[in-house]
Design an enzyme around this catalytic site. Sequence first.
Site, PDB file in Angstrom:
ATOM      1  N   TYR A   1      41.141  28.901 -15.432  1.00  0.00           N
ATOM      2  CA  TYR A   1      40.290  27.916 -16.082  1.00  0.00           C
ATOM      3  C   TYR A   1      39.392  27.289 -15.035  1.00  0.00           C
ATOM      4  CZ  TYR A   1      38.890  23.726 -18.705  1.00  0.00           C
ATOM      5  OH  TYR A   1      38.169  22.739 -19.322  1.00  0.00           O
TER       6      TYR A   1
ATOM      7  N   ASP B   1      38.083  28.075  -6.560  1.00  0.00           N
ATOM      8  CA  ASP B   1      38.131  26.867  -7.376  1.00  0.00           C
ATOM      9  C   ASP B   1      39.433  26.144  -7.019  1.00  0.00           C
ATOM     10  OD1 ASP B   1      38.216  24.860  -9.204  1.00  0.00           O
ATOM     11  OD2 ASP B   1      37.988  26.150 -10.975  1.00  0.00           O
TER      12      ASP B   1
ATOM     13  N   LYS C   1      40.182  16.571  -9.179  1.00  0.00           N
ATOM     14  CA  LYS C   1      41.545  16.042  -9.325  1.00  0.00           C
ATOM     15  C   LYS C   1      41.983  15.164  -8.145  1.00  0.00           C
ATOM     16  CE  LYS C   1      42.605  19.033 -13.073  1.00  0.00           C
ATOM     17  NZ  LYS C   1      42.246  20.405 -13.365  1.00  0.00           N
TER      18      LYS C   1
END
Length: 437
Positions: free
Chosen positions: A149, A244, A272
């Site tokens: 994702y 990522d 995050k």
Amino acid sequence: MSAGPRQPAGASDWVRRARAVMPGGVSSPVRAFGPVGLPPLFAARGEGARIFDDAGRGYLDYVLSWGPLILGHAAPPVVEAVTRAARDGMSFGACHAGEVELAERLAAWVPGVEMVRFVNSGTEATMSAVRLARAATGRDLILKFEGCYHGHADGFLVVAGSGVATLSLPDSPGVPAATSALTLTAPYNDLEAVDAVLAEHGPRLAAVIVEPVAGNAGLIPPRKGFLQGLRDACDRAGALLIFDEVMTGFRVARGGAQERYGATPDLTTLGKVVGAGLPVAAYAGPRDLMRRVAPEGPVYQAGTLSGNPLGMAAGLAQLEELERTDPFAALERRASTLVEGILSAARARGIPACGAAVGSMWGVFFTEGPVFDFDGARRADAELFARYYRACFERGVFFAPSAFEAGFLSTAHTDADIENTVAVAGEAMDAALAGAN
Ligand SMILES: *Cc1c(COP(=O)(O)O)cnc(C)c1O
């Protein structure tokens, strides 16, 4: 932490009111608790390793806002830094020292980072990194891995599992087929599939983007040589490699997966943990690439709130605390203890299970395993997971409400918390097997 049954679905007035004015009653789909058949958690506050719902019940939290809270909820150094920053203004729309300090920290810690552009979400970071990769290579195609994702930008919402070198179909209505056609997919951990894609599309490939430890299909570590193999394949094809690290950054090692596994990408995305719970993310890389970004170069990308002073203060305070306390080995030890405990509870009950911990990320699948890719992950028993999940939640343990999400750990989780969780997991497996819930 308190035991005792929660209110039945729909009993909370907030759930009813939310569903009337917000699609699904949520601001992001996973929060609806759909796959586990419970009403959503309405959080009132968090403290350390615990989150409290609107009825005042506490849950040991392994979601941690889906990763950012590596020091736990309301960590005092972060709260203090944000409070101090807020008194000086919520946003400047101008340069300030906090951006420079945080960027310098990222460049010092993450091997592939010399220059940084701050954005507001992981989604923005990955779409901007791809734009930069396309500009730098003059090519259009990207390759992503099934089950990975990278946020919700059009080009990343592509059906996984359509096979090697197949031009993919959109995963969501509203994504133009012409956009999805630029995204190729391959199974995670499968270098042969990557080679096959490159053999056919290499000269048109701008970038390969990968979660260096997959955490959005459950936790799937890279097999030995996978990341370096991607590095070599990209070099052969003249394509850029994008790690990522929105989830893995500061979780699998201080310098991310690229430090831990020793393979260096061209571009890195962070999110995050970098914002400690505020909307901060970044894309970053070596100077020669990042200098192509406006205003130094022609690749346009901007943001009204980018580099927000509260976000920068929060991120910097969290990273400074990580530097001061160096908790990475202790986090990994606890995460491993947790996974081993849950797996041995499963084994004792004859439940097929496998799992892993990498740094402070962890995951368990209810399947024999080992799981190397998305197809393997999808063999997990989602129905057993849902029953187990509800029993854990009833007993005050909050895991991600899906069989296909990684778990996290914070420095606020103690050995006693881990022990307690393993005991709850065992009881919950008994309840799940009995079909009592
Ligand atoms: C969470 C996540 C994203 C998206 O970040 P948002 O801030 O939710 O847009 C992108 N990539 C990875 C690997 C993620 O885990």
